[in-house]
Design a protein around this motif. Structure first.
Motif, PDB file in Angstrom:
ATOM      1  N   VAL A  85       3.880 -16.426 -12.635  1.00 49.58           N
ATOM      2  CA  VAL A  85       2.907 -17.447 -12.962  1.00 49.58           C
ATOM      3  C   VAL A  85       3.240 -18.724 -11.883  1.00 49.58           C
ATOM      4  O   VAL A  85       4.229 -18.978 -11.494  1.00 49.58           O
ATOM      5  N   VAL A  86       1.927 -19.073 -11.287  1.00 50.30           N
ATOM      6  CA  VAL A  86       2.064 -20.276 -10.409  1.00 50.30           C
ATOM      7  C   VAL A  86       1.206 -21.342 -11.167  1.00 50.30           C
ATOM      8  O   VAL A  86       0.061 -21.095 -11.612  1.00 50.30           O
ATOM      9  N   VAL A  87       2.133 -22.342 -11.395  1.00 45.70           N
ATOM     10  CA  VAL A  87       1.681 -23.728 -11.920  1.00 45.70           C
ATOM     11  C   VAL A  87       0.751 -24.469 -11.094  1.00 45.70           C
ATOM     12  O   VAL A  87       1.511 -25.030 -10.097  1.00 45.70           O
ATOM     13  N   GLY A  88      -0.357 -25.189 -11.213  1.00 41.97           N
ATOM     14  CA  GLY A  88      -0.789 -26.067 -10.600  1.00 41.97           C
ATOM     15  C   GLY A  88      -0.016 -27.560 -11.057  1.00 41.97           C
ATOM     16  O   GLY A  88      -0.277 -28.126 -11.976  1.00 41.97           O
ATOM     17  N   VAL A  89       0.922 -27.941  -9.950  1.00 35.70           N
ATOM     18  CA  VAL A  89       1.561 -29.025 -10.363  1.00 35.70           C
ATOM     19  C   VAL A  89       1.012 -30.118  -9.748  1.00 35.70           C
ATOM     20  O   VAL A  89       0.794 -30.252  -8.364  1.00 35.70           O
ATOM     21  N   SER A  90       0.427 -31.218 -10.096  1.00 37.03           N
ATOM     22  CA  SER A  90      -0.490 -32.208  -9.396  1.00 37.03           C
ATOM     23  C   SER A  90       0.489 -33.526  -9.476  1.00 37.03           C
ATOM     24  O   SER A  90       0.100 -34.447  -8.746  1.00 37.03           O
ATOM     25  N   GLY A  91       1.682 -33.616  -9.992  1.00 39.66           N
ATOM     26  CA  GLY A  91       2.608 -34.715  -9.863  1.00 39.66           C
ATOM     27  C   GLY A  91       2.480 -35.764 -10.923  1.00 39.66           C
ATOM     28  O   GLY A  91       2.921 -36.859 -11.050  1.00 39.66           O
ATOM     29  N   GLY A  92       1.598 -35.294 -12.221  1.00 35.42           N
ATOM     30  CA  GLY A  92       1.409 -35.986 -13.326  1.00 35.42           C
ATOM     31  C   GLY A  92       2.386 -35.182 -14.418  1.00 35.42           C
ATOM     32  O   GLY A  92       2.787 -34.066 -14.419  1.00 35.42           O
ATOM     33  N   VAL A  93       2.278 -35.873 -15.684  1.00 37.11           N
ATOM     34  CA  VAL A  93       3.326 -35.655 -16.755  1.00 37.11           C
ATOM     35  C   VAL A  93       2.861 -34.069 -17.331  1.00 37.11           C
ATOM     36  O   VAL A  93       3.529 -33.482 -17.977  1.00 37.11           O
ATOM     37  N   ASP A  94       1.514 -33.976 -17.351  1.00 38.38           N
ATOM     38  CA  ASP A  94       0.970 -32.871 -18.265  1.00 38.38           C
ATOM     39  C   ASP A  94       1.274 -31.591 -17.488  1.00 38.38           C
ATOM     40  O   ASP A  94       1.531 -30.556 -18.064  1.00 38.38           O
ATOM     41  N   SER A  95       1.019 -31.508 -16.275  1.00 36.36           N
ATOM     42  CA  SER A  95       1.451 -30.452 -15.555  1.00 36.36           C
ATOM     43  C   SER A  95       2.974 -30.058 -15.377  1.00 36.36           C
ATOM     44  O   SER A  95       3.419 -28.845 -15.301  1.00 36.36           O
ATOM     45  N   LEU A 123     -10.478 -16.860 -16.992  1.00 34.19           N
ATOM     46  CA  LEU A 123      -9.625 -16.985 -18.535  1.00 34.19           C
ATOM     47  C   LEU A 123      -8.770 -15.976 -18.567  1.00 34.19           C
ATOM     48  O   LEU A 123      -7.550 -16.240 -19.118  1.00 34.19           O
ATOM     49  N   ALA A 124      -8.729 -14.594 -18.337  1.00 35.38           N
ATOM     50  CA  ALA A 124      -8.135 -13.641 -18.168  1.00 35.38           C
ATOM     51  C   ALA A 124      -6.620 -13.902 -17.458  1.00 35.38           C
ATOM     52  O   ALA A 124      -5.549 -13.445 -17.881  1.00 35.38           O
ATOM     53  N   ALA A 125      -6.755 -14.639 -16.633  1.00 37.28           N
ATOM     54  CA  ALA A 125      -5.756 -15.093 -15.506  1.00 37.28           C
ATOM     55  C   ALA A 125      -5.120 -16.383 -15.513  1.00 37.28           C
ATOM     56  O   ALA A 125      -4.256 -16.675 -14.692  1.00 37.28           O
ATOM     57  N   THR A 126      -5.413 -17.190 -16.663  1.00 35.50           N
ATOM     58  CA  THR A 126      -5.271 -18.290 -16.808  1.00 35.50           C
ATOM     59  C   THR A 126      -4.329 -18.650 -18.240  1.00 35.50           C
ATOM     60  O   THR A 126      -4.517 -18.136 -19.201  1.00 35.50           O
ATOM     61  N   LEU A 127      -3.380 -19.563 -18.002  1.00 34.30           N
ATOM     62  CA  LEU A 127      -2.476 -20.061 -18.987  1.00 34.30           C
ATOM     63  C   LEU A 127      -2.736 -21.547 -19.332  1.00 34.30           C
ATOM     64  O   LEU A 127      -2.695 -22.173 -18.221  1.00 34.30           O
ATOM     65  N   PHE A 128      -2.945 -22.156 -20.399  1.00 32.00           N
ATOM     66  CA  PHE A 128      -2.891 -23.631 -20.835  1.00 32.00           C
ATOM     67  C   PHE A 128      -1.573 -23.639 -21.530  1.00 32.00           C
ATOM     68  O   PHE A 128      -1.823 -24.013 -22.659  1.00 32.00           O
ATOM     69  N   PRO A 129      -0.546 -24.190 -20.969  1.00 32.17           N
ATOM     70  CA  PRO A 129       0.679 -23.979 -21.851  1.00 32.17           C
ATOM     71  C   PRO A 129       0.732 -25.395 -22.581  1.00 32.17           C
ATOM     72  O   PRO A 129       1.626 -25.260 -23.656  1.00 32.17           O
ATOM     73  N   ALA A 165      -1.303 -21.420 -14.186  1.00 30.68           N
ATOM     74  CA  ALA A 165      -1.329 -22.079 -15.269  1.00 30.68           C
ATOM     75  C   ALA A 165      -1.542 -23.471 -14.716  1.00 30.68           C
ATOM     76  O   ALA A 165      -1.382 -23.846 -13.561  1.00 30.68           O
ATOM     77  N   THR A 166      -2.182 -24.263 -15.699  1.00 30.28           N
ATOM     78  CA  THR A 166      -2.540 -25.741 -15.461  1.00 30.28           C
ATOM     79  C   THR A 166      -2.196 -26.952 -16.599  1.00 30.28           C
ATOM     80  O   THR A 166      -1.905 -26.192 -17.645  1.00 30.28           O
ATOM     81  N   GLY A 167      -2.343 -27.912 -16.332  1.00 30.97           N
ATOM     82  CA  GLY A 167      -1.956 -29.020 -17.463  1.00 30.97           C
ATOM     83  C   GLY A 167      -2.904 -29.559 -18.184  1.00 30.97           C
ATOM     84  O   GLY A 167      -3.037 -30.347 -18.680  1.00 30.97           O
ATOM     85  N   HIS A 168      -4.085 -28.505 -18.320  1.00 33.59           N
ATOM     86  CA  HIS A 168      -5.210 -29.134 -19.011  1.00 33.59           C
ATOM     87  C   HIS A 168      -5.265 -28.982 -20.650  1.00 33.59           C
ATOM     88  O   HIS A 168      -4.221 -27.948 -21.103  1.00 33.59           O
ATOM     89  N   TYR A 169      -5.537 -29.707 -21.449  1.00 32.06           N
ATOM     90  CA  TYR A 169      -5.601 -29.713 -22.698  1.00 32.06           C
ATOM     91  C   TYR A 169      -6.475 -28.677 -23.363  1.00 32.06           C
ATOM     92  O   TYR A 169      -8.099 -29.295 -23.742  1.00 32.06           O
TER      93      TYR A 169
END
Length: 373
Positions: free
Chosen positions: A6-16, A159-165, A121-125
């Protein structure tokens, strides 16, 4: 180096940051990727380098690889050029929706696959579930932070390739998790507004690309009451920045934008937050994007949002032969704005969305709206 799962989009924010932490705690093979979507224009307002340093620090804390990709050219072509064209036409676009579709879930997904990852994966709600063989996009558990509105252009393959942890968390719980894990971003403020504008004045920024053309401000009866610096600086329902002083014969009450005539360069205003000139019962959309690939029926009832963080509004939907929608609300809606996004819901499930093309607001009809109910 082995390929990440899994590659997470790290934005530098607390959510990601917490999204990455959650996946590491689940025992997944995780890597972080920071996307630069806007080239530093030398204004001093671009926070990308600070955010990148924070993202590096988070990945270091979690012991996961850090990757960087510059998508600023793709963002310019896929998002910003459309943003400018819409404002020049007098509409109010939503760049976050296009950024998700054109950059985060296209170029970022491609980059992750080049690194050998199966998923991003991303830090989206927001939340993703599979039901009846189809992937569904659900609201985030924290309704006040839910970001499904901005994700409505995603499809089945994405969506099949995405996680919203973090979609199951509320913000206070997320902050607690970040603090207890000593993540460097645990106390960082949430970013607000349009990413490429940052903290600078919106009118000043837009004026660099759309030269100001002063014109008259009219009330709905056509009376000239003031002047404006450019109609495209304003959106329906806006109160700030009008600089209208006392007007003879009118009460000392706030003025709100109720319409724009781009061709004649006239801005229309009226007094009262809930002015009848801001109300509409009906809208027509541009071509609808259905997350499942098809509408639930040609005619159905559901709820809708015409702006972010709006309460669910019951409506009836008619799907037209050309893929556009006619949507009628059960009660009048304030400041439904062409260029913004209509997003439909069935309970917590996001059905999809489309750009608002026109409404039956009184002034829009008078100025020659291209369609009518």
């Amino acid at each position: 180096m082995s390929s990440p799962g899994v590659v997470v989009g790290v934005s530098g924010g607390v959510d990601s940051s917490v999204a990455a932490l959650t996946l590491v705690q689940q025992g997944l093979d995780v890597a972080g990727l920071f996307m630069q979507n806007w080239a530093d224009d030398g204004s001093g307002h671009c926070r990308a380098e600070d955010d990148r340093r924070d993202a590096v620090a988070v990945c270091g804390r979690l012991g996961i690889p850090f990757h960087f990709r510059d998508f600023s050219n793709e963002y310019w072509q896929g998002v910003f050029e459309h943003f400018l064209a819409e404002y020049a036409a007098g509409r109010t676009p939503n760049p976050d929706v296009l950024c998700n579709r054109e950059v985060k879930f296209k170029h970022f997904l491609d980059a992750a696959r080049e690194l050998g990852a199966e998923r991003i994966a991303t830090g989206h709600y927001a939340q993703v579930v599979k039901s009846g063989g189809l992937w569904q996009l659900l609201r985030g558990a924290d309704r006040s932070k839910d970001q499904s509105y901005f994700l409505h252009q995603l499809g089945q393959s994405q969506l099949a390739a995405t996680l919203f942890p973090i979609g199951h968390l509320d913000k206070s719980e997320l902050r607690r998790i970040a603090r207890e894990a000593a993540l460097p971003t645990h106390a960082k403020k949430d970013s607000t507004g349009i990413c490429f504008i940052g903290e600078r004045d919106f009118r000043e920024f837009l004026g660099q690309y759309l030269p100001a053309r002063e014109g008259e401000i009219h009330d709905p009866d056509g009376r000239v009451i003031a002047r404006h610096p450019g109609v495209f600086y304003f959106t329906l329902g806006q109160r700030e920045g009008l600089n209208i002083g006392g007007v003879r014969g009118r009460p000392a009450a706030p003025w709100f934008v109720v319409g724009k005539d781009v061709e004649r360069n006239i801005l229309y205003v009226d007094q009262g937050h809930d002015s009848p000139w801001l109300q509409s019962n009906w809208l027509r959309s541009e071509t609808m994007h259905w997350i499942s690939g098809a509408p639930p029926a040609r005619q159905f009832e559901c709820t809708a949002q015409t702006r972010y963080r709006q309460p669910d509004e019951p409506c009836s939907v008619q799907v037209r032969d050309d893929g556009t929608l006619d949507v009628r609300f059960s009660r009048p809606q304030r400041a439904v704005t062409p260029g913004q996004s209509l997003v439909l819901y069935d309970g917590a499930q996001c059905l999809g969305g489309a750009v608002i093309a026109a409404t039956d607001a009184p002034l829009e009809r008078r100025l020659g709206a291209p369609v009518s109910p």
